[in-house]
Structure formats: C-alpha cells, structure tokens
Design a protein around this motif. Structure first.
Motif, short mmCIF file in Angstrom:
data_model
loop_
_atom_site.label_atom_id
_atom_site.label_comp_id
_atom_site.label_asym_id
_atom_site.label_seq_id
_atom_site.Cartn_x
_atom_site.Cartn_y
_atom_site.Cartn_z
N UNK A 264 86.11 -9.30 -62.33
CA UNK A 264 84.93 -8.74 -63.01
C UNK A 264 83.76 -8.64 -62.04
N UNK A 265 84.02 -8.06 -60.88
CA UNK A 265 83.02 -8.03 -59.82
C UNK A 265 81.76 -7.28 -60.23
N UNK A 266 81.91 -6.19 -60.99
CA UNK A 266 80.74 -5.43 -61.43
C UNK A 266 79.81 -6.30 -62.28
N UNK A 267 80.36 -7.12 -63.14
CA UNK A 267 79.54 -8.02 -63.95
C UNK A 267 78.89 -9.09 -63.09
N UNK A 268 79.60 -9.54 -62.07
CA UNK A 268 79.02 -10.52 -61.14
C UNK A 268 77.83 -9.92 -60.39
N UNK A 269 77.98 -8.67 -59.95
CA UNK A 269 76.88 -8.01 -59.27
C UNK A 269 75.64 -7.93 -60.16
N UNK A 270 75.86 -7.73 -61.45
CA UNK A 270 74.75 -7.56 -62.38
C UNK A 270 73.88 -8.81 -62.49
N UNK A 271 74.39 -9.96 -62.11
CA UNK A 271 73.61 -11.19 -62.18
C UNK A 271 73.27 -11.74 -60.80
N UNK A 272 73.65 -11.01 -59.75
CA UNK A 272 73.44 -11.49 -58.38
C UNK A 272 72.02 -11.21 -57.90
N UNK A 273 71.60 -11.99 -56.91
CA UNK A 273 70.31 -11.78 -56.26
C UNK A 273 70.48 -11.06 -54.92
N UNK A 274 71.60 -11.30 -54.25
CA UNK A 274 71.93 -10.65 -52.98
C UNK A 274 73.44 -10.44 -52.95
N UNK A 275 73.86 -9.30 -52.39
CA UNK A 275 75.28 -9.02 -52.20
C UNK A 275 75.53 -8.68 -50.74
N UNK A 276 76.59 -9.25 -50.19
CA UNK A 276 77.11 -8.84 -48.87
C UNK A 276 78.48 -8.25 -49.13
N UNK A 277 78.72 -7.01 -48.68
CA UNK A 277 79.92 -6.33 -49.14
C UNK A 277 80.43 -5.28 -48.17
#
Length: 378
Positions: A264-277
């Motif tokens: 459920x990475x998209x949902x995780x992104x929705x609550x993240x403050x920073x993403x490295x990808x």
C-alpha cells in the motif's frame, strides 16, 4: 459512444496484458477499480495475462478485485540476448495467450508494457483485436515501440517529447498515470507533528528493490542519525538486499523498519513527510498525488534512461531533488539533499505546493469516458 452509454451495458470483460513489476500492474488495478466504482450496474470481469514472477502474484493478490481471472504467460525469457530461445518462448506464449483470449472474449484489451505484454498483444491482433497500449514513461519502451504498429492507440502518462512520439506508429493520446485516489484523509500539520513528535521518511526502491539506492541511503541515514532519532523510517528494500553489519551499526538507534515489499505504498506516501525513491512512472504519480517532498534517484540502468526522463516534470515544477546514482558523489549529494529537507520546514512546504503543478498528469478522473470510446460501435 458516450459515457452514458456504459449504463446500457450489463457486462464487460477487460483484459490487461503485461507484468513483471508493480509498475506494470498497479495502473491496471487503478483503472479497474475506477471503472467498477463509476459503473456499479455493470458486472466487470478482468483478465490479467501476466508473467510468472512472484511480484505479479503479490500485487494482484493484494488488489482484492472481484471477478478477476489471473493467467500466467510463462515469460521464461526477458531479453533478446538469446535470439533462438527468445523466438521459441514468444511462439509458445503467443499460442497460450491466443487460447486464453479466445476463451474469455474480452471487449477491450490493454497492453501494459514490458516483455510480458508482447505475446498477448500479438495474439490479440491475430484474433482481430487492436489493443490500447499504456505507455506511462516519458520515453516509450521497446515493447511499446514494437507493438505500436498493431495497436489501436497509445495512452501516454508522463509527457513524451515530440521527437520520441515519432518512434511509434499509433496515435498517441495524453491520458495521465492511473493512480487510486488517496484514502487516508488530510495530513497532520507540521505543528501537530511536532507535538506528536512523529514524522515519517519513506524509502522506496521499486517493487523489486534497488541495491545501489539502498546502499547510498544508508550512508545518508548515518550522516543524519541525530536529526532522524525522532523519525519513523519505512524502507522498501526488495527481496534480495540486507544491510551489512557496518550499515546496521552506523544506523543504530534509528526507528528503521525494512520491508521486502510495501503493498500500500500510495497510502504510505499520503502520510509521509519525506520520500526517497526511484523514478518509475507510477511511483512518481503516487508521490505527486500525495504532494510530498521527495528525493528522486532514477535507475541509471533503466532502458533508454527512461526514469531520468520521467523526473523532468518534477524538476521543471521544483517539486523534487534529483540525484544521479551513477556519479561517484551520489552518496554525498543525496545526503546534502536530505539535510535540506530535514532541517528546512519552509523548503518542505514549498515542495509540497510545487507538487500541485503535477496533478494534471494523474489519470482515472475521466476513465469511464475513455473506456466508452473503445467499445465496439462507439
């Protein structure tokens, strides 16, 4: 055919051809969910002709699509280095796909890209069907270029440069990248997060992982271990990577959770403050939808360097930092970018706002209208 005419249909069968990575399957799942949601009176049946890779089975099993039939097209060869073996495997997979398509009789067929799409799309053409190809990357892949001559059209995702459009022999229509709508609600404000002392950094190396990205990220985590003590770090590593003892020691004391795959990475992104990808087309769309500050590390060995091309829209919008992993200074550059985002709240807020400029590249809002145009006698 107008979108309203879909209401006259009681059943529709749609085939998705392709697989081998999450990026080839998650757009199909997003489209399927959008069509089911927008057309509750229609009984949909979805046929996935995908590869035998474990990631395909993992992604589809987590999708929980009703009336979903998954058929494996063996795809034992994925490169053209062994010409004779490649031809024999394509021939076998072609007849397997042809048999499956005859049995299911889909109303619409989509080619999702990748080597696994080649045999099913050619089989569909032999049966008198002209599939639609989804090319979500800014640079069309080899499968898209090969299959464009037998396709109905190409739906493009991230903007494709004009000179690259000429490599294809089918009409190209801007469609955007299909992503499911965010369902996690609004993010907590920065002040609320400070009170809760809970911030999240997500590291995503693609559904199959990324050893080079994982290694340089570990260097950055170690560089900023003091700043990251109160952060929650969720790291999608892929199935084959484990941190070394020195990396674990350097990151000791961090709240660092490692996962082979995050469904459920998209949902995780929705609550993240920073993403490295990494910079796959679907991952970028999910980051844009989440409006989250990011550091993008395109896969340097990606075919035709398409991941680097995908990041151009983010760079033009000032919505992300981009790091070239092939450079010897990649670890230091990534560490410097992470330092800026960790220490500068204003910079994070600015990049969130810049992600708004990318919303036009997200699809599924007009998915039913596009589907209606593909139905017979439209």
């Amino acid at each position: 055919m107008s979108p309203d005419s879909l209401k006259e249909r009681t059943q529709l069968t749609i085939a998705f051809c392709g697989g081998g990575s999450g990026g080839h399957l998650t757009p199909a799942i997003a489209l399927a969910r959008a069509w089911v949601s927008e057309n509750p009176r229609i009984q949909f049946r979805f046929l996935f002709l995908c590869s035998g890779r474990i990631i395909d089975q993992t992604v589809l099993s987590k999708a929980n699509l009703h009336n979903c039939d998954v058929q494996i097209v063996a795809q034992t060869v994925t490169t053209s280095s062994q010409k004779l073996r490649l031809i024999n495997c394509l021939r076998r997979d072609f007849f397997t796909s042809q048999r499956m398509l005859k049995q299911s009789r889909p109303d619409v067929i989509f080619g999702m890209g990748g080597f696994a799409s080649v045999a099913p799309v050619l089989a569909a053409y032999r049966l008198g069907k002209r599939p639609v190809l989804l090319e979500l990357n800014a640079v069309p892949g080899r499968a898209t270029r090969w299959l464009s001559r037998v396709s109905n059209a190409i739906w493009s995702g991230w903007p494709m440069p004009q000179h690259l459009k000429q490599l294809n022999q089918a009409a190209i229509f801007p469609f955007g990248v299909p992503v499911p709508p965010a369902t996690t609600g609004p993010k907590p404000s920065e002040s609320t997060k400070q009170q809760l002392r809970s911030r999240t950094l997500i590291i995503a190396g693609g559904s199959l992982g990324a050893a080079r990205l994982n290694d340089i990220v570990c260097d950055a985590l170690a560089d900023h271990s003091d700043r990251l003590r109160e952060w929650k770090i969720e790291h999608q590593t892929g199935p084959n990577w484990q941190p070394s003892s020195s990396q674990i020691k350097a990151c000791q004391g961090l709240n660092w959770s490692r996962h082979r795959f995050i469904p459920n990475l998209a949902q995780q992104f929705a609550t993240a403050d920073i993403v490295i990808s990494r910079a796959g087309a679907v991952t970028l769309a999910e980051i844009a939808q989440a409006k989250v500050p990011s550091i993008l590390v395109p896969l340097s060995q990606a075919a035709d360097n398409h991941q680097a091309a995908n990041t151009k829209s983010f760079e033009d919008a000032n919505a992300a930092f981009v790091v070239d992993e092939a450079q010897p200074t990649a670890s230091a550059v990534l560490s410097s970018c992470l330092k800026q985002l960790l220490s500068d709240e204003a910079k994070r807020e600015q990049m969130k706002g810049c992600c708004q400029k990318l919303q036009g590249y997200l699809a599924c809002q007009n998915a039913s209208e596009k589907l209606a145009a593909l139905l017979p006698n439209s």
